[in-house]
Design an enzyme around this catalytic site. Structure first.
Site, PDB file in Angstrom:
ATOM      1  N   GLU A  89      -6.504  -1.055  -4.159  1.00  0.00           N
ATOM      2  CA  GLU A  89      -6.911   0.325  -3.870  1.00  0.00           C
ATOM      3  C   GLU A  89      -6.550   1.255  -5.016  1.00  0.00           C
ATOM      4  O   GLU A  89      -5.468   1.143  -5.606  1.00  0.00           O
ATOM      5  CB  GLU A  89      -6.195   0.812  -2.593  1.00  0.00           C
ATOM      6  CG  GLU A  89      -6.491   2.261  -2.226  1.00  0.00           C
ATOM      7  CD  GLU A  89      -5.852   2.690  -0.909  1.00  0.00           C
ATOM      8  OE1 GLU A  89      -4.814   2.105  -0.528  1.00  0.00           O
ATOM      9  OE2 GLU A  89      -6.384   3.608  -0.273  1.00  0.00           O
ATOM     10  N   HIS A 145      -7.009  11.247   5.797  1.00  0.00           N
ATOM     11  CA  HIS A 145      -8.308  10.645   6.135  1.00  0.00           C
ATOM     12  C   HIS A 145      -9.307  11.739   6.437  1.00  0.00           C
ATOM     13  O   HIS A 145      -9.158  12.475   7.402  1.00  0.00           O
ATOM     14  CB  HIS A 145      -8.190   9.716   7.354  1.00  0.00           C
ATOM     15  CG  HIS A 145      -7.416   8.478   7.055  1.00  0.00           C
ATOM     16  ND1 HIS A 145      -6.116   8.299   7.455  1.00  0.00           N
ATOM     17  CD2 HIS A 145      -7.740   7.361   6.363  1.00  0.00           C
ATOM     18  CE1 HIS A 145      -5.681   7.126   7.024  1.00  0.00           C
ATOM     19  NE2 HIS A 145      -6.647   6.537   6.355  1.00  0.00           N
ATOM     20  N   ASP A 193       0.865  -1.189   0.000  1.00  0.00           N
ATOM     21  CA  ASP A 193       0.000   0.000   0.000  1.00  0.00           C
ATOM     22  C   ASP A 193       0.897   1.232   0.000  1.00  0.00           C
ATOM     23  O   ASP A 193       1.649   1.464   0.950  1.00  0.00           O
ATOM     24  CB  ASP A 193      -0.912  -0.039   1.235  1.00  0.00           C
ATOM     25  CG  ASP A 193      -2.030   0.993   1.195  1.00  0.00           C
ATOM     26  OD1 ASP A 193      -1.910   1.979   0.436  1.00  0.00           O
ATOM     27  OD2 ASP A 193      -3.013   0.828   1.941  1.00  0.00           O
ATOM     28  N   GLU A 213     -10.796   1.152  -1.116  1.00  0.00           N
ATOM     29  CA  GLU A 213      -9.854   0.062  -0.834  1.00  0.00           C
ATOM     30  C   GLU A 213     -10.544  -1.166  -0.248  1.00  0.00           C
ATOM     31  O   GLU A 213     -10.534  -1.367   0.963  1.00  0.00           O
ATOM     32  CB  GLU A 213      -8.683   0.525   0.033  1.00  0.00           C
ATOM     33  CG  GLU A 213      -8.991   1.325   1.261  1.00  0.00           C
ATOM     34  CD  GLU A 213      -7.707   1.722   2.000  1.00  0.00           C
ATOM     35  OE1 GLU A 213      -6.763   0.918   2.060  1.00  0.00           O
ATOM     36  OE2 GLU A 213      -7.653   2.844   2.517  1.00  0.00           O
ATOM     37  N   HIS A 257     -11.373   6.294   2.102  1.00  0.00           N
ATOM     38  CA  HIS A 257     -11.352   7.564   2.833  1.00  0.00           C
ATOM     39  C   HIS A 257     -11.142   8.733   1.898  1.00  0.00           C
ATOM     40  O   HIS A 257     -10.412   8.623   0.908  1.00  0.00           O
ATOM     41  CB  HIS A 257     -10.238   7.530   3.885  1.00  0.00           C
ATOM     42  CG  HIS A 257      -8.932   7.019   3.321  1.00  0.00           C
ATOM     43  ND1 HIS A 257      -7.943   7.843   2.867  1.00  0.00           N
ATOM     44  CD2 HIS A 257      -8.496   5.745   3.076  1.00  0.00           C
ATOM     45  CE1 HIS A 257      -6.943   7.119   2.394  1.00  0.00           C
ATOM     46  NE2 HIS A 257      -7.256   5.835   2.500  1.00  0.00           N
ATOM     47  N   ASP A 301      -3.143   7.400  -3.353  1.00  0.00           N
ATOM     48  CA  ASP A 301      -3.104   6.271  -2.419  1.00  0.00           C
ATOM     49  C   ASP A 301      -3.528   5.041  -3.215  1.00  0.00           C
ATOM     50  O   ASP A 301      -4.643   5.020  -3.760  1.00  0.00           O
ATOM     51  CB  ASP A 301      -4.067   6.583  -1.266  1.00  0.00           C
ATOM     52  CG  ASP A 301      -4.003   5.580  -0.127  1.00  0.00           C
ATOM     53  OD1 ASP A 301      -3.265   4.583  -0.231  1.00  0.00           O
ATOM     54  OD2 ASP A 301      -4.714   5.803   0.877  1.00  0.00           O
TER      55      ASP A 301
HETATM   56 CO    CO Z   1      -5.899   4.305   1.670  1.00  0.00          CO
END
Ligand code: CO
Length: 291
Positions: free
Chosen positions: A276, A163, A85, A188, A155, A96
């Site tokens: 993700e 976040h 990640d 994700e 998020h 992300d």
């Molecule tokens: Co994330």
């Protein structure tokens, strides 16, 4: 969204996509965990971008928040399910993205989180709700005989903010935030052979600063100097560069200066996959920045 901001999201996304793909190709049986993490992180800074958070490399039942520690001696084993990640930012605009590498025989488990992510992306448009996305994720994963992890979510993202609203659930919920053009968020899905619920392990490698108040102990002040400029973005214990500073971390958590992110795991012996992407909502769908 202003053009220059969109451009930064896109540039961060393209770079994150490339480095994640190259990083995934490096993961083999016998790879050193520490070398993998450090070499993939170094690619981001070599490209003139910055890490939005320490590279997470979480194995098997560990779903998230593991990364290399000092002198980490782990070696990737046959049968491991490795989640990678990666967060890259340019001037605080974050990409992300995550993928899973299977060193065993778990391609159906990987398909489950991957197809759930693609189905959720197809559902994104103004007026759809976060709950609609969760329902699609749950259906794709359960339809393949696995469980979605209900207490991990996608998020919202903003400049230097990792976040925020909207929260994107991995299960059907009633309603949730109504999506609007210009929203930026990460989706994700996690698929598991375990309980579908993660718990905190005692292991903690990743931290972020949550308050600016003055710190009395010298080691604590040194830590805050070293992470200056990260704002609230997470950092790892390993990045502090001096092992003796570890001792001050619990004190800074107790005083409310730092937040700690324990490793999050499903039940022992289970396997978790994750995929993700970061998306920006458009008038009729979304742009995926991390392809
Ligand atoms: Co994330």
């Amino acid at each position: 969204m202003k053009d220059d901001i969109l451009e930064k999201y896109r540039t961060a996304g393209t770079l994150a996509a490339r480095i994640l793909k190259e990083g995934a190709q490096q993961i083999r049986v016998g790879s050193s965990y520490l070398e993998l993490v450090e070499s993939i992180e170094a690619r981001v800074t070599d490209e003139g971008a910055a890490l939005a958070f320490p590279l997470n490399l979480s194995l098997n039942e560990d779903a998230a928040h593991d990364t290399a520690s000092w002198g980490d001696e782990r070696i990737l084993q046959k049968g491991d399910v490795a989640k990678l990640d990666l967060g890259v930012h340019i001037d605080g605009y974050i990409a992300d993205t995550a993928t899973t590498v299977d060193l065993g025989n778990n391609s159906l488990l990987l398909d489950a989180s991957h197809e759930a992510l693609e189905a959720a992306i197809r559902t994104v448009k103004p007026g759809a709700t976060a709950g609609d996305l969760g329902a699609v994720v749950q259906k794709e994963i359960e339809g393949r005989g696995y469980r979605p992890i209900s207490n991990l979510t996608g998020h919202g993202l903003a400049q230097y903010v990792l976040h925020q609203s909207p929260t994107i659930p991995n299960i059907a919920i009633n309603g949730g935030v109504v999506l609007e053009e210009g929203m930026v968020f990460a989706i994700e899905p996690f698929a598991t052979t375990g309980s579908g619920h993660v718990r905190e392990k005692a292991k903690m490698e990743i931290y972020s600063q949550i308050s600016e108040k003055p710190v009395r102990i010298p080691a604590g002040r040194t830590i805050l100097e070293k992470i200056q400029g990260r704002k609230s973005l997470p950092f790892s214990r390993r990045w502090l560069g001096e092992r003796k500073l570890d001792l001050a971390l619990p004190t800074l958590i107790r005083s409310g200066t730092l937040h700690g992110y324990p490793v999050l795991s499903d039940i022992a012996g289970s396997l978790v996959s994750q995929h993700e992407h970061t998306v920006i909502v458009t008038g009729d769908g979304c742009i995926v920045t991390t392809r």
